[in-house]
Design a protein around this motif. Structure first.
Motif, mmCIF file in Angstrom:
data_model
loop_
_atom_site.group_PDB
_atom_site.id
_atom_site.type_symbol
_atom_site.label_atom_id
_atom_site.label_comp_id
_atom_site.label_asym_id
_atom_site.label_seq_id
_atom_site.Cartn_x
_atom_site.Cartn_y
_atom_site.Cartn_z
ATOM 1 N N UNK A 541 -2.541 -9.805 -6.505
ATOM 2 C CA UNK A 541 -2.625 -10.545 -5.236
ATOM 3 C C UNK A 541 -2.758 -9.568 -4.081
ATOM 4 N N UNK A 542 -3.358 -10.053 -3.042
ATOM 5 C CA UNK A 542 -3.794 -9.158 -1.985
ATOM 6 C C UNK A 542 -3.459 -9.787 -0.632
ATOM 7 N N UNK A 543 -2.582 -9.161 0.153
ATOM 8 C CA UNK A 543 -2.177 -9.751 1.439
ATOM 9 C C UNK A 543 -2.006 -8.676 2.513
ATOM 10 N N UNK A 544 -2.245 -9.090 3.769
ATOM 11 C CA UNK A 544 -2.014 -8.142 4.876
ATOM 12 C C UNK A 544 -0.512 -8.028 5.137
ATOM 13 N N UNK A 545 0.008 -6.825 5.253
ATOM 14 C CA UNK A 545 1.443 -6.686 5.552
ATOM 15 C C UNK A 545 1.772 -5.771 6.732
ATOM 16 N N UNK A 546 1.074 -4.646 6.842
ATOM 17 C CA UNK A 546 1.452 -3.711 7.908
ATOM 18 C C UNK A 546 0.261 -3.356 8.799
ATOM 19 N N UNK A 547 0.578 -2.806 9.956
ATOM 20 C CA UNK A 547 -0.456 -2.478 10.941
ATOM 21 C C UNK A 547 -1.015 -1.069 10.690
ATOM 22 N N UNK A 548 -2.092 -0.804 11.359
ATOM 23 C CA UNK A 548 -2.667 0.537 11.330
ATOM 24 C C UNK A 548 -1.651 1.562 11.844
ATOM 25 N N UNK A 549 -0.920 1.145 12.854
ATOM 26 C CA UNK A 549 0.096 2.041 13.407
ATOM 27 C C UNK A 549 1.124 2.436 12.332
ATOM 28 N N UNK A 550 1.499 1.463 11.526
ATOM 29 C CA UNK A 550 2.433 1.722 10.433
ATOM 30 C C UNK A 550 1.828 2.736 9.463
ATOM 31 N N UNK A 551 0.593 2.488 9.073
ATOM 32 C CA UNK A 551 -0.054 3.351 8.082
ATOM 33 C C UNK A 551 -0.155 4.776 8.595
ATOM 34 N N UNK A 552 -0.615 4.902 9.830
ATOM 35 C CA UNK A 552 -0.734 6.241 10.419
ATOM 36 C C UNK A 552 0.620 6.928 10.484
ATOM 37 N N UNK A 553 1.636 6.134 10.863
ATOM 38 C CA UNK A 553 2.964 6.715 11.007
ATOM 39 C C UNK A 553 3.510 7.169 9.655
ATOM 40 N N UNK A 554 3.303 6.361 8.636
ATOM 41 C CA UNK A 554 3.836 6.722 7.317
ATOM 42 C C UNK A 554 3.140 7.981 6.792
ATOM 43 N N UNK A 555 1.839 8.041 6.968
ATOM 44 C CA UNK A 555 1.114 9.253 6.543
ATOM 45 C C UNK A 555 1.653 10.467 7.309
ATOM 46 N N UNK A 556 1.828 10.274 8.605
ATOM 47 C CA UNK A 556 2.317 11.394 9.423
ATOM 48 C C UNK A 556 3.734 11.828 9.024
#
Ligand SMILES: O=C(O)CCC(=O)C(=O)O
Ligand SMILES: [Fe+2]
Length: 713
Positions: A541-556
């Protein structure tokens, strides 16, 4: 026949207290004659001695009346700290019932000369000593008393009346009595505890009626005087009294007086605003703060902007706000951390700048104050008070930007109605002794008082404490409004800027803001049972959960930490020390984000799971393996087929295929089905074992990051 009665007061300035006095008088169709209006106060320092001037003013005012007006009654009250609670007719009736020719209010302190106390007649009940803030009497006797001996303007009026009262012969000849039981006059100092605001339900469906009850003397006084330090208690009373200012049916009624409507004017004519922003501490979600400032519904060419930033950490946030939006404002003045300006100096300076720019209103907003309602500035201006704050509260908490009451030494105390106000059980415009974080000041105040009186500077107290104390001393009312929702407060207590991406760690302290910043805007729609989740492969299953800001922050967060695993089978981070199908990864606990992640799983992932995999419940979900994977052509480009040690696995794409990398994706062997067009911020959810044997497809270029959790192993 109507009684012939004159009501006098003395007020040199039209302060907030004076306006309140007049408003209360109007309620009962009383029209006081105001003495000393516009004159410079000559009565000395009221906080210690003085007030003789009041006597001299009244003496002069009474000269125009004829001596033979024996039935004429004179009522005198102070103004700034007095309100009427009843009809004049009732006041006169009760006066006549006492049999006195002149009746003074009473109080529990023998003041200003305590040594005179033994000379007072004893009383068995009520207050023993004379207070000169309120009295009523027949014209001839009042005149006799006022003319008994001369008094200097700066001498003490209470002492004057006290001495005459203690002269037994004079007292009896003039029929002077004290209102010991507070039948008419209630001086509050020292007896605030015996006073209660009572209400009675209306017999029809109308609102309830409020009155003041002295529970010691069982009386319901008609004029109340918040003398000395009790003036704050009077301010509290005046949120409910006299009857009609507030009730639970209509909410605040009094708040509608003196309101203005900006829409009646062209925007060009709207008040000129001095908007002063203060970043005095490192503050989570400052981007959101600026966003909301920028969204205020008010013409920016009517706003001078001032920013004091004391925090190096926020320099870039401030610069980027000014770079993008600064030019829209009438002017921008910035004080930077390297300028070393103290908070109080910056705040004082902003007041000066406001005057210099001839602003009509001054609006201070601290970085912890999120003004969510874009109409806030406009509404506060329309409220048209000297000082008014929008009520801001930490969501779900009792922590707000006002105090309902003060201790004797000026610190926080809770008023009876504090919780009702904070949780908006009661809505209105509340006169309170302390506000902070965001408030509007009518700039006429800044013109009226110089910077010595109206300053944020005082030894050993916070800037806002000093300022509010000055306002209280100047008899300026501070209102907090919860008539509508205006915004909320950020909790900066645990903000740790030594972390990479400190906002990410604020999921517990600032849930609402965390969600706003980091949870995908479409996430909640997907909780709807009607909404069918996308299913790119069977039971994936495939759903939107987090924002781009979240993704960038987690990578950082991960890249700043930098200690990616070796990709070998031996892994000391694991209990067994061995991983059969290792990835290059960093675990959440390595960056101190495990509890945060588990909370995220419980709060945001679990409800989706319950919707997707019907009948499976485990709350809170458990997960020992929570990590970010990095795929890189020259490091580890892929992951061989395997099962996960999970009931279900979630796999969130942190960056974008075709932009950040090429190749990659997840292949499910049993179904010969791949998900290669993964979407940033979207989550794959699939069973971990048996049916969903899977592999990570090869990344041919760039770097692919995913966030993986093995839920309920
Ligand atoms: O690369 C992928 O999307 C799959 C990752 C995976 O299966 C895992 O980390 O266990
Ligand atoms: Fe896997």
């Amino acid at each position: 026949i109507k009684d012939d009665i004159l009501v006098f007061t003395v007020a040199t300035n039209e302060t907030d207290g004076f306006e309140r006095y007049i408003d209360s008088a109007k309620k009962f169709s009383i029209t006081p004659i105001v003495l000393g209006k516009g004159e410079k106060w000559k009565g000395g320092d009221m906080r210690r001695l003085g007030g003789g001037w009041k006597i001299n003013l009244l003496k002069a005012a009474l000269e125009q009346y004829h001596d033979n007006e024996n039935e004429k009654i004179v009522l005198f009250t102070d103004a700034y700290d007095v309100i009427f609670l009843g009809q004049l007719g009732e006041i006169v009736q009760r006066f006549k019932n006492t049999g006195a020719q002149v009746l003074f209010g009473a109080e529990p302190f023998c003041w200003p000369n305590v040594e005179l106390a033994p000379q007072y007649p004893e009383v068995s009940k009520g207050q023993r000593f004379l207070n000169s803030g309120m009295y009523i009497g027949y014209f001839p006797q009042i005149k006799n008393i006022l003319n008994k001996k001369p008094i200097e303007d700066t001498e003490d009026d209470q002492l004057y009346f006290t001495q005459l009262y203690l002269d037994k012969d004079f007292r009896e000849s003039q029929g002077i009595k004290l209102d010991h039981l507070n039948e008419i006059f209630q001086n509050m100092n020292g007896v605030s505890d015996t006073l209660e605001i009572k209400s009675v339900e209306s017999k029809e469906s109308g609102p309830e009626t409020y009155f003041l009850k002295n529970i010691e003397t069982s009386t319901e006084p008609l004029i109340v005087h918040g003398n000395g330090p009790s003036k704050l208690n009077l301010n509290y009373l005046s949120n409910y009294l006299p009857n009609g200012v507030w009730n639970s049916l209509d909410g605040c009624v009094q708040c509608k007086t003196n309101e203005i409507r900006l829409d009646k004017f062209k925007q060009k004519q709207w008040p000129l605003v001095y908007l002063a922003l203060f970043i005095e501490m490192n503050t989570p979600f400052l981007e959101g703060f600026f966003k909301k400032i920028n969204q205020l519904e008010y013409p920016k060419d009517k706003i001078h902007l001032f920013i004091h930033n004391a925090m190096k950490f926020h320099s870039d946030d401030v610069s980027s706000f000014i770079d993008v939006h600064g030019h829209q404002y009438l002017s921008v003045k910035q004080i930077r951390p390297q300028d070393g300006t103290t908070e109080w100096a910056a705040r004082d300076l902003s007041l000066d700048q406001c005057s210099l720019k001839n602003c009509d209103v001054y609006f201070a907003v601290d970085s912890i104050a999120h003004i969510d309602n874009p109409f806030t500035l406009k509404l506060l201006i329309e409220q048209n008070r000297s000082v008014v704050a929008p009520m801001l509260v930490r969501p779900g908490k009792a922590w707000s930007n006002f105090w309902g009451s003060l201790t004797k030494d000026g610190f926080y105390a809770r008023s009876n109605d504090y919780m009702d106000i904070v949780f908006s059980q009661k809505k209105g415009l509340w006169n309170v002794p302390f506000i902070n974080s965001a408030y509007l000041i009518n700039a006429t105040l800044l013109k009226r008082y110089d910077r010595l009186k109206l300053t944020y500077n005082a030894p050993n107290v916070d800037a806002d404490m000093a300022f509010c104390r000055n306002l209280r001393d100047l008899d300026v009312f501070m209102y907090v409004s919860n008539r509508v929702e205006f915004g909320h407060l950020i909790n900066a207590d645990t903000y740790d800027i030594t972390r990479a991406e400190p906002d990410m760690y604020q999921i517990f302290e600032n849930e609402q803001d965390w969600e706003e910043a980091f949870i995908h805007p479409e996430y909640s729609e997907h909780l709807n049972p009607e909404m069918k989740e996308r299913q790119p492969c069977p039971d994936v299953y495939w759903s939107p959960v987090v924002t781009r800001k979240f993704c960038n922050a987690l990578i950082n967060m991960m890249e700043s930490y930098g200690k990616w695993s070796s990709g070998k089978n031996e892994d000391e981070r694991l209990e067994g020390g061995y991983e059969a199908v290792p990835t290059r990864d960093i675990h959440m606990n390595q960056v101190g984000w495990e509890s945060h992640w588990l909370h995220f799983l419980q709060k945001y992932v679990r409800p989706l799971q319950e919707k997707i995999f019907l009948g499976y419940y485990n709350d809170p979900p458990k997960s020992l393996m929570n990590f970010v994977v990095r795929y890189k052509p020259d490091e580890q480009p892929s992951l061989r087929p395997h099962h996960d040690s999970s009931t279900y696995t979630i796999n969130i794409a942190l960056n974008q295929v075709g932009v950040d990398y090429e190749g990659g994706g997840c292949h499910f062997l049993r179904y010969n089905c791949s998900v290669t067009d993964t979407q940033l911020g979207w989550m794959l959810m699939h069973p971990g074992r048996l049916t969903h044997y899977h592999e990570g497809l090869i990344v041919t270029k760039g770097i692919r990051y995913i966030m993986v959790s093995f839920v309920d192993p």
